[in-house]
Design an enzyme around this catalytic site. Structure first.
Site, PDB file in Angstrom:
ATOM      1  N   LEU A  76       5.759  -1.764   3.163  1.00 53.64           N
ATOM      2  CA  LEU A  76       5.934  -1.042   1.911  1.00 53.64           C
ATOM      3  C   LEU A  76       4.989  -1.763   0.930  1.00 53.64           C
ATOM      4  O   LEU A  76       4.372  -2.490   1.094  1.00 53.64           O
ATOM      5  CB  LEU A  76       7.310  -1.251   1.351  1.00 53.64           C
ATOM      6  CG  LEU A  76       8.265  -0.450   2.493  1.00 53.64           C
ATOM      7  CD1 LEU A  76       9.864  -0.894   2.015  1.00 53.64           C
ATOM      8  CD2 LEU A  76       8.214   0.968   2.098  1.00 53.64           C
ATOM      9  N   CYS A  80      -2.258  -0.235  -2.779  1.00 54.61           N
ATOM     10  CA  CYS A  80      -2.548  -1.157  -3.766  1.00 54.61           C
ATOM     11  C   CYS A  80      -3.091  -2.532  -3.332  1.00 54.61           C
ATOM     12  O   CYS A  80      -3.998  -3.026  -3.325  1.00 54.61           O
ATOM     13  CB  CYS A  80      -1.667  -1.163  -4.817  1.00 54.61           C
ATOM     14  SG  CYS A  80      -1.700  -2.657  -6.106  1.00 54.61           S
ATOM     15  N   CYS A  85      -6.207  -2.131  -5.619  1.00 58.91           N
ATOM     16  CA  CYS A  85      -6.154  -3.266  -6.612  1.00 58.91           C
ATOM     17  C   CYS A  85      -5.962  -4.708  -6.402  1.00 58.91           C
ATOM     18  O   CYS A  85      -6.626  -5.407  -7.045  1.00 58.91           O
ATOM     19  CB  CYS A  85      -4.655  -3.025  -7.382  1.00 58.91           C
ATOM     20  SG  CYS A  85      -3.873  -1.449  -7.344  1.00 58.91           S
ATOM     21  N   HIS A 135       2.311  -8.044   1.446  1.00 59.33           N
ATOM     22  CA  HIS A 135       3.173  -6.919   2.158  1.00 59.33           C
ATOM     23  C   HIS A 135       4.365  -7.254   2.792  1.00 59.33           C
ATOM     24  O   HIS A 135       5.526  -6.565   2.371  1.00 59.33           O
ATOM     25  CB  HIS A 135       2.357  -6.586   3.483  1.00 59.33           C
ATOM     26  CG  HIS A 135       1.089  -6.011   3.537  1.00 59.33           C
ATOM     27  ND1 HIS A 135       0.798  -5.120   2.183  1.00 59.33           N
ATOM     28  CD2 HIS A 135      -0.163  -5.948   4.071  1.00 59.33           C
ATOM     29  CE1 HIS A 135      -0.406  -4.739   2.559  1.00 59.33           C
ATOM     30  NE2 HIS A 135      -1.224  -5.034   3.427  1.00 59.33           N
ATOM     31  N   PHE A 497      -2.262 -19.107 -30.801  1.00 56.07           N
ATOM     32  CA  PHE A 497      -3.846 -19.589 -31.008  1.00 56.07           C
ATOM     33  C   PHE A 497      -4.113 -20.632 -30.220  1.00 56.07           C
ATOM     34  O   PHE A 497      -3.337 -21.547 -29.843  1.00 56.07           O
ATOM     35  CB  PHE A 497      -3.918 -20.232 -32.448  1.00 56.07           C
ATOM     36  CG  PHE A 497      -5.501 -19.841 -32.662  1.00 56.07           C
ATOM     37  CD1 PHE A 497      -6.107 -18.708 -32.937  1.00 56.07           C
ATOM     38  CD2 PHE A 497      -6.245 -21.220 -32.914  1.00 56.07           C
ATOM     39  CE1 PHE A 497      -7.548 -18.880 -33.483  1.00 56.07           C
ATOM     40  CE2 PHE A 497      -7.561 -21.219 -33.128  1.00 56.07           C
ATOM     41  CZ  PHE A 497      -8.218 -19.960 -33.438  1.00 56.07           C
TER      42      PHE A 497
HETATM   43  C1  LIG Z   1     -10.590   0.487  -5.399  1.00 53.45           C
HETATM   44  C2  LIG Z   1      -9.302   0.647  -6.278  1.00 53.45           C
HETATM   45  C3  LIG Z   1      -8.828  -0.200  -7.262  1.00 53.45           C
HETATM   46  C4  LIG Z   1      -7.691  -0.103  -7.949  1.00 53.45           C
HETATM   47  N1  LIG Z   1      -7.299  -1.165  -8.688  1.00 53.45           N
HETATM   48  C5  LIG Z   1      -6.241  -0.650  -9.445  1.00 53.45           C
HETATM   49  C6  LIG Z   1      -5.785  -1.491 -10.443  1.00 53.45           C
HETATM   50  O1  LIG Z   1      -6.340  -2.568 -10.628  1.00 53.45           O
HETATM   51  N2  LIG Z   1      -4.580  -1.325 -11.455  1.00 53.45           N
HETATM   52  C7  LIG Z   1      -4.171   0.049 -11.442  1.00 53.45           C
HETATM   53  O2  LIG Z   1      -3.064   0.095 -12.257  1.00 53.45           O
HETATM   54  N3  LIG Z   1      -4.602   0.956 -10.191  1.00 53.45           N
HETATM   55  C8  LIG Z   1      -5.593   0.572  -9.522  1.00 53.45           C
HETATM   56  N4  LIG Z   1      -5.946   1.510  -8.631  1.00 53.45           N
HETATM   57  C9  LIG Z   1      -5.367   2.744  -8.454  1.00 53.45           C
HETATM   58  C10 LIG Z   1      -3.945   2.616  -7.690  1.00 53.45           C
HETATM   59  O3  LIG Z   1      -4.535   1.737  -6.623  1.00 53.45           O
HETATM   60  C11 LIG Z   1      -3.365   3.868  -7.286  1.00 53.45           C
HETATM   61  O4  LIG Z   1      -3.020   4.566  -8.571  1.00 53.45           O
HETATM   62  C12 LIG Z   1      -1.752   3.370  -6.593  1.00 53.45           C
HETATM   63  O5  LIG Z   1      -1.938   2.693  -5.580  1.00 53.45           O
HETATM   64  C13 LIG Z   1      -1.358   4.690  -5.989  1.00 53.45           C
HETATM   65  O6  LIG Z   1      -0.096   4.820  -5.692  1.00 53.45           O
HETATM   66  P1  LIG Z   1       0.611   5.981  -4.783  1.00 53.45           P
HETATM   67  O7  LIG Z   1       1.863   5.131  -4.283  1.00 53.45           O
HETATM   68  O8  LIG Z   1       0.475   7.061  -5.315  1.00 53.45           O
HETATM   69  O9  LIG Z   1      -0.302   5.930  -3.349  1.00 53.45           O
HETATM   70  P2  LIG Z   1      -0.289   4.930  -2.055  1.00 53.45           P
HETATM   71  O10 LIG Z   1      -0.111   3.552  -2.437  1.00 53.45           O
HETATM   72  O11 LIG Z   1      -1.646   5.009  -1.782  1.00 53.45           O
HETATM   73  O12 LIG Z   1       0.911   5.101  -1.283  1.00 53.45           O
HETATM   74  C14 LIG Z   1       0.954   6.330  -0.416  1.00 53.45           C
HETATM   75  C15 LIG Z   1       1.525   5.918   0.811  1.00 53.45           C
HETATM   76  O13 LIG Z   1       1.783   6.933   1.504  1.00 53.45           O
HETATM   77  C16 LIG Z   1       1.552   6.905   2.745  1.00 53.45           C
HETATM   78  N5  LIG Z   1       1.602   8.061   3.618  1.00 53.45           N
HETATM   79  C17 LIG Z   1       0.506   8.912   3.366  1.00 53.45           C
HETATM   80  N6  LIG Z   1       0.725  10.121   4.418  1.00 53.45           N
HETATM   81  C18 LIG Z   1       1.976   9.613   4.984  1.00 53.45           C
HETATM   82  C19 LIG Z   1       2.528  10.527   6.041  1.00 53.45           C
HETATM   83  N7  LIG Z   1       2.248  11.719   6.475  1.00 53.45           N
HETATM   84  N8  LIG Z   1       3.799   9.679   6.418  1.00 53.45           N
HETATM   85  C20 LIG Z   1       4.147   8.684   5.957  1.00 53.45           C
HETATM   86  N9  LIG Z   1       3.369   7.959   5.322  1.00 53.45           N
HETATM   87  C21 LIG Z   1       2.344   8.474   4.678  1.00 53.45           C
HETATM   88  C22 LIG Z   1       0.604   6.036   3.085  1.00 53.45           C
HETATM   89  O14 LIG Z   1       0.737   5.070   4.414  1.00 53.45           O
HETATM   90  C23 LIG Z   1       0.716   5.207   1.743  1.00 53.45           C
HETATM   91  O15 LIG Z   1       1.601   3.907   1.962  1.00 53.45           O
HETATM   92  C24 LIG Z   1      -7.153   1.320  -7.681  1.00 53.45           C
HETATM   93  C25 LIG Z   1      -7.681   2.434  -7.075  1.00 53.45           C
HETATM   94  C26 LIG Z   1      -9.088   2.233  -6.259  1.00 53.45           C
HETATM   95  C27 LIG Z   1      -9.323   2.895  -5.062  1.00 53.45           C
END
Ligand SMILES: Cc1cc2nc3c(=O)[nH]c(=O)nc-3n(C[C@H](O)[C@H](O)[C@H](O)COP(=O)(O)OP(=O)(O)OC[C@H]3O[C@@H](n4cnc5c(N)ncnc54)[C@H](O)[C@@H]3O)c2cc1C
Ligand SMILES: NC(=O)c1ccc[n+]([C@@H]2O[C@H](COP(=O)([O-])OP(=O)(O)OC[C@H]3O[C@@H](n4cnc5c(N)ncnc54)[C@H](OP(=O)(O)O)[C@@H]3O)[C@@H](O)[C@H]2O)c1
Length: 519
Positions: A76, A80, A85, A135, A497
């Site tokens: 889970l 990120c 992140c 994780h 400070f």
């Molecule tokens: C390079 C990078 C750096 C970033 N750094 C930051 C940061 O420092 N701070 C910040 O606030 N944001 C950051 N972000 C943005 C942040 O990572 C995302 O906004 C956030 O992780 C989105 O969460 P989510 O739950 O929407 O998607 P996700 O965390 O991607 O979760 C989606 C989940 O759905 C699952 N899934 C997809 N399809 C299926 C399916 N059919 N069946 C079962 N499971 C499925 C996947 O396995 C995944 O676990 C960054 C983004 C990038 C690209």
């Protein structure tokens, strides 16, 4: 399919299990954690257990409901900690540390960094080993402390608005929450799949050689700049190719100028108004050069390492095909302020609904979906929010930049450090945690900060900080600014400070005056 509901794995046990599953290519039986003694229907199935799905499910559970999370990964927490992140913060930490090491090379206790190139591969391998820890912790916390039920390690397929299948199992719920996230946009340039072309996902999953002396980065959003600063800090020539000016997301000219100047001093090269035309490979299908169209014509750059950061595409196809949920022109799922999609009983949260694609929005979106599912009428209006990114520095901002503020207010007052004066670059301010060595020995590298005030109402309308450690302050400053925080109230606060943000002191220096003046 074993149900682990009555087992109590430690975080270390989870780490071993996750590690094993990630390293095996054969299809694995899902990890099922459902409570056979709970005879209630599921209130919601969260498809995706990332930031949005996990926080949404946890909130729903805390409200007394029964959520089920399904994620295709054996853990889970989603992208990120796996791809986004967490690696980005590792690389940005490395960039900040290497800026320090290179600046003080051969001085004090610092080693001589002249002509020293740091291994990118070693840092990626370190991250790959380390990411199992977060994780494992999230699986442990979700099961043992948050009482969440989940099915991990297998994708979900949607049958209808109440039914989902995983492997050969069918799960029913009163609602479905789409929390499937997003994935990197791929380059349409031919040869984009040659060895040596990476995005933020493939870099951490697949890099298996030491990149050579030149990195070419395509794009100029947060991802492009953050990874480019990391590559640069390792000692490689780093060229950023972008259609539009970099840092356009930071709404203040002084802040952009400070950052661009610092990046260019570190040797970063920017090809603006430019586009990647082609990637050329060698006989072993490895990148050997890229061709770029610049305003002064086509150029070729020899490189074995290209990083593309072209933005994110939503993982919405599953729901669009199975349910016909309405999506916009880019495929992002359309929702209302209660997280409802166009299909009754189907909600969507997180990256799959579009910008801002940030953790706070994903987690809060999950929480609002849960509240609505549990019978509240809860509206999430994103509105103004504090933002941040990294260069070699941490950069935070909120509200209006000076230019935009002057368009809307006739009496804009600016407090900033270092001050505008002929010695500006030699003033050892701002200073604060992690910036003290710069302040003493290289003042111009010690950061930048700026407060934008409406002089008539005395309200704070914008704040900018370049340095280290101000993120914490900005997340609390933002709601106060939204509620009308004034220069007088800020000057009344108690500072710890030296801290990374001097706003309290600056306000106190000026607040005594009826007619505010800048400095
Ligand atoms: C390079 C990078 C750096 C970033 N750094 C930051 C940061 O420092 N701070 C910040 O606030 N944001 C950051 N972000 C943005 C942040 O990572 C995302 O906004 C956030 O992780 C989105 O969460 P989510 O739950 O929407 O998607 P996700 O965390 O991607 O979760 C989606 C989940 O759905 C699952 N899934 C997809 N399809 C299926 C399916 N059919 N069946 C079962 N499971 C499925 C996947 O396995 C995944 O676990 C960054 C983004 C990038 C690209
Ligand atoms: N908080 C953080 O620190 C953090 C870090 C990383 C990412 N994120 C979030 O994750 C999301 C994705 O960020 P991102 O930086 O990857 O994407 P982004 O903000 O969408 O930027 C994409 C970049 O790629 C360029 N681009 C797109 N298509 C292109 C093409 N075909 N050819 C050349 N250039 C192209 C864009 O240029 P144009 O401007 O010309 O379109 C832009 O510079 C964002 O919502 C971001 O906020 C957050």
């Amino acid at each position: 399919m074993v149900n682990i509901n009555k087992m109590h794995w430690s975080a270390a046990h989870w780490a071993e299990e996750i590690e094993r599953r990630l390293s095996e290519t054969d299809r694995q039986a899902p990890i099922v954690n459902t409570d056979s003694q709970d005879t209630r229907d599921f209130d919601a199935i969260f498809i995706g257990g990332g930031a949005a799905g996990r926080f949404g499910a946890a909130y729903l559970r805390a409200m007394g409901g029964r959520p089920l999370i399904i994620d295709q990964w054996p853990f889970l927490g989603g992208s990120c900690p796996h791809h986004a992140c967490v690696p980005h913060h590792v690389f940005s930490d490395v960039a900040a540390q290497l800026l320090l090491e290179r600046t003080f090379s051969g001085k004090l206790w610092f080693q001589d960094m002249n002509n020293k190139t740091i291994s990118i591969l070693e840092i990626i391998e370190m991250f790959r080993r380390g990411r199992t820890g977060p994780h494992a912790f999230m699986n442990y916390q979700s099961k043992e402390q948050l009482d969440l039920e989940f099915v991990l390690g297998c994708p979900a397929t949607i049958v209808d608005a109440h039914t989902v299948t995983v492997d050969d199992r069918i799960y029913h719920a009163n609602n479905i929450v789409l929390a499937t996230g997003s994935r990197p946009k791929k380059s349409t340039v031919s040869n984009g799949n040659l060895k040596g072309v990476y995005d933020h996902v493939t870099l951490v999953d697949h890099l298996d050689y030491e990149p050579g002396s030149t990195a070419v980065v395509i794009g100029s959003g947060k991802t492009a700049i953050e990874y480019a600063c990391f590559f640069n800090a390792t000692g490689r020539r780093t060229i950023i190719v972008s259609r539009n000016p970099p840092l356009a997301n930071i709404p203040d000219g002084d802040t952009r100028l400070y950052l661009m100047t610092r990046m260019m001093e570190q040797g970063m090269e920017f090809l603006e108004a430019s586009e990647l035309l082609a990637i050329d490979g060698d006989p072993e299908d490895r990148v050997k050069s890229v061709r770029i169209l610049t305003p002064s014509g086509e150029i070729s750059i020899a490189t074995d390492f290209v990083f593309t950061a072209l933005g994110q595409r939503p993982n919405s196809e599953l729901a669009a095909h199975a349910l016909g949920v309405k999506v916009d022109a880019k495929g992002f799922v359309e929702i209302d302020s209660r997280m409802h999609t166009s299909i009754p009983h189907v909600y969507a949260v997180g990256d799959v609904v579009g910008r801002p694609m940030e953790m706070f929005k994903a987690r809060k979106g999950g929480m609002y979906a849960a509240r609505n599912i549990m019978g509240e009428e809860a509206h999430y209006h994103i509105g103004d929010y504090p933002d941040f990114m990294h260069t070699h520095y941490e950069v935070c901002w909120l509200g209006l930049g000076e230019e935009e503020a002057r368009k809307h207010y006739h009496n804009v007052v600016v407090l900033k450090l270092p001050p505008d004066n002929p010695d500006g670059e030699n003033v050892a301010l701002p200073a604060g945690d992690r910036m003290m060595l710069y302040a003493m020995m290289k003042p111009k590298l010690s950061g930048f900060q700026k407060l934008v005030i409406d002089g008539s109402s005395r309200r704070i309308i914008g704040a900018f900080h370049v340095g280290s450690g101000a993120k914490d302050g900005f997340q609390y400053l933002a709601p106060m600014v939204r509620r009308g925080l004034t220069v007088d109230e800020l000057g009344e606060m108690d500072e710890l400070f030296l801290n990374p943000s001097y706003f309290i002191q600056l306000c106190r220096l000026r607040a005594g005056s009826k007619n505010l003046r800048g400095m």
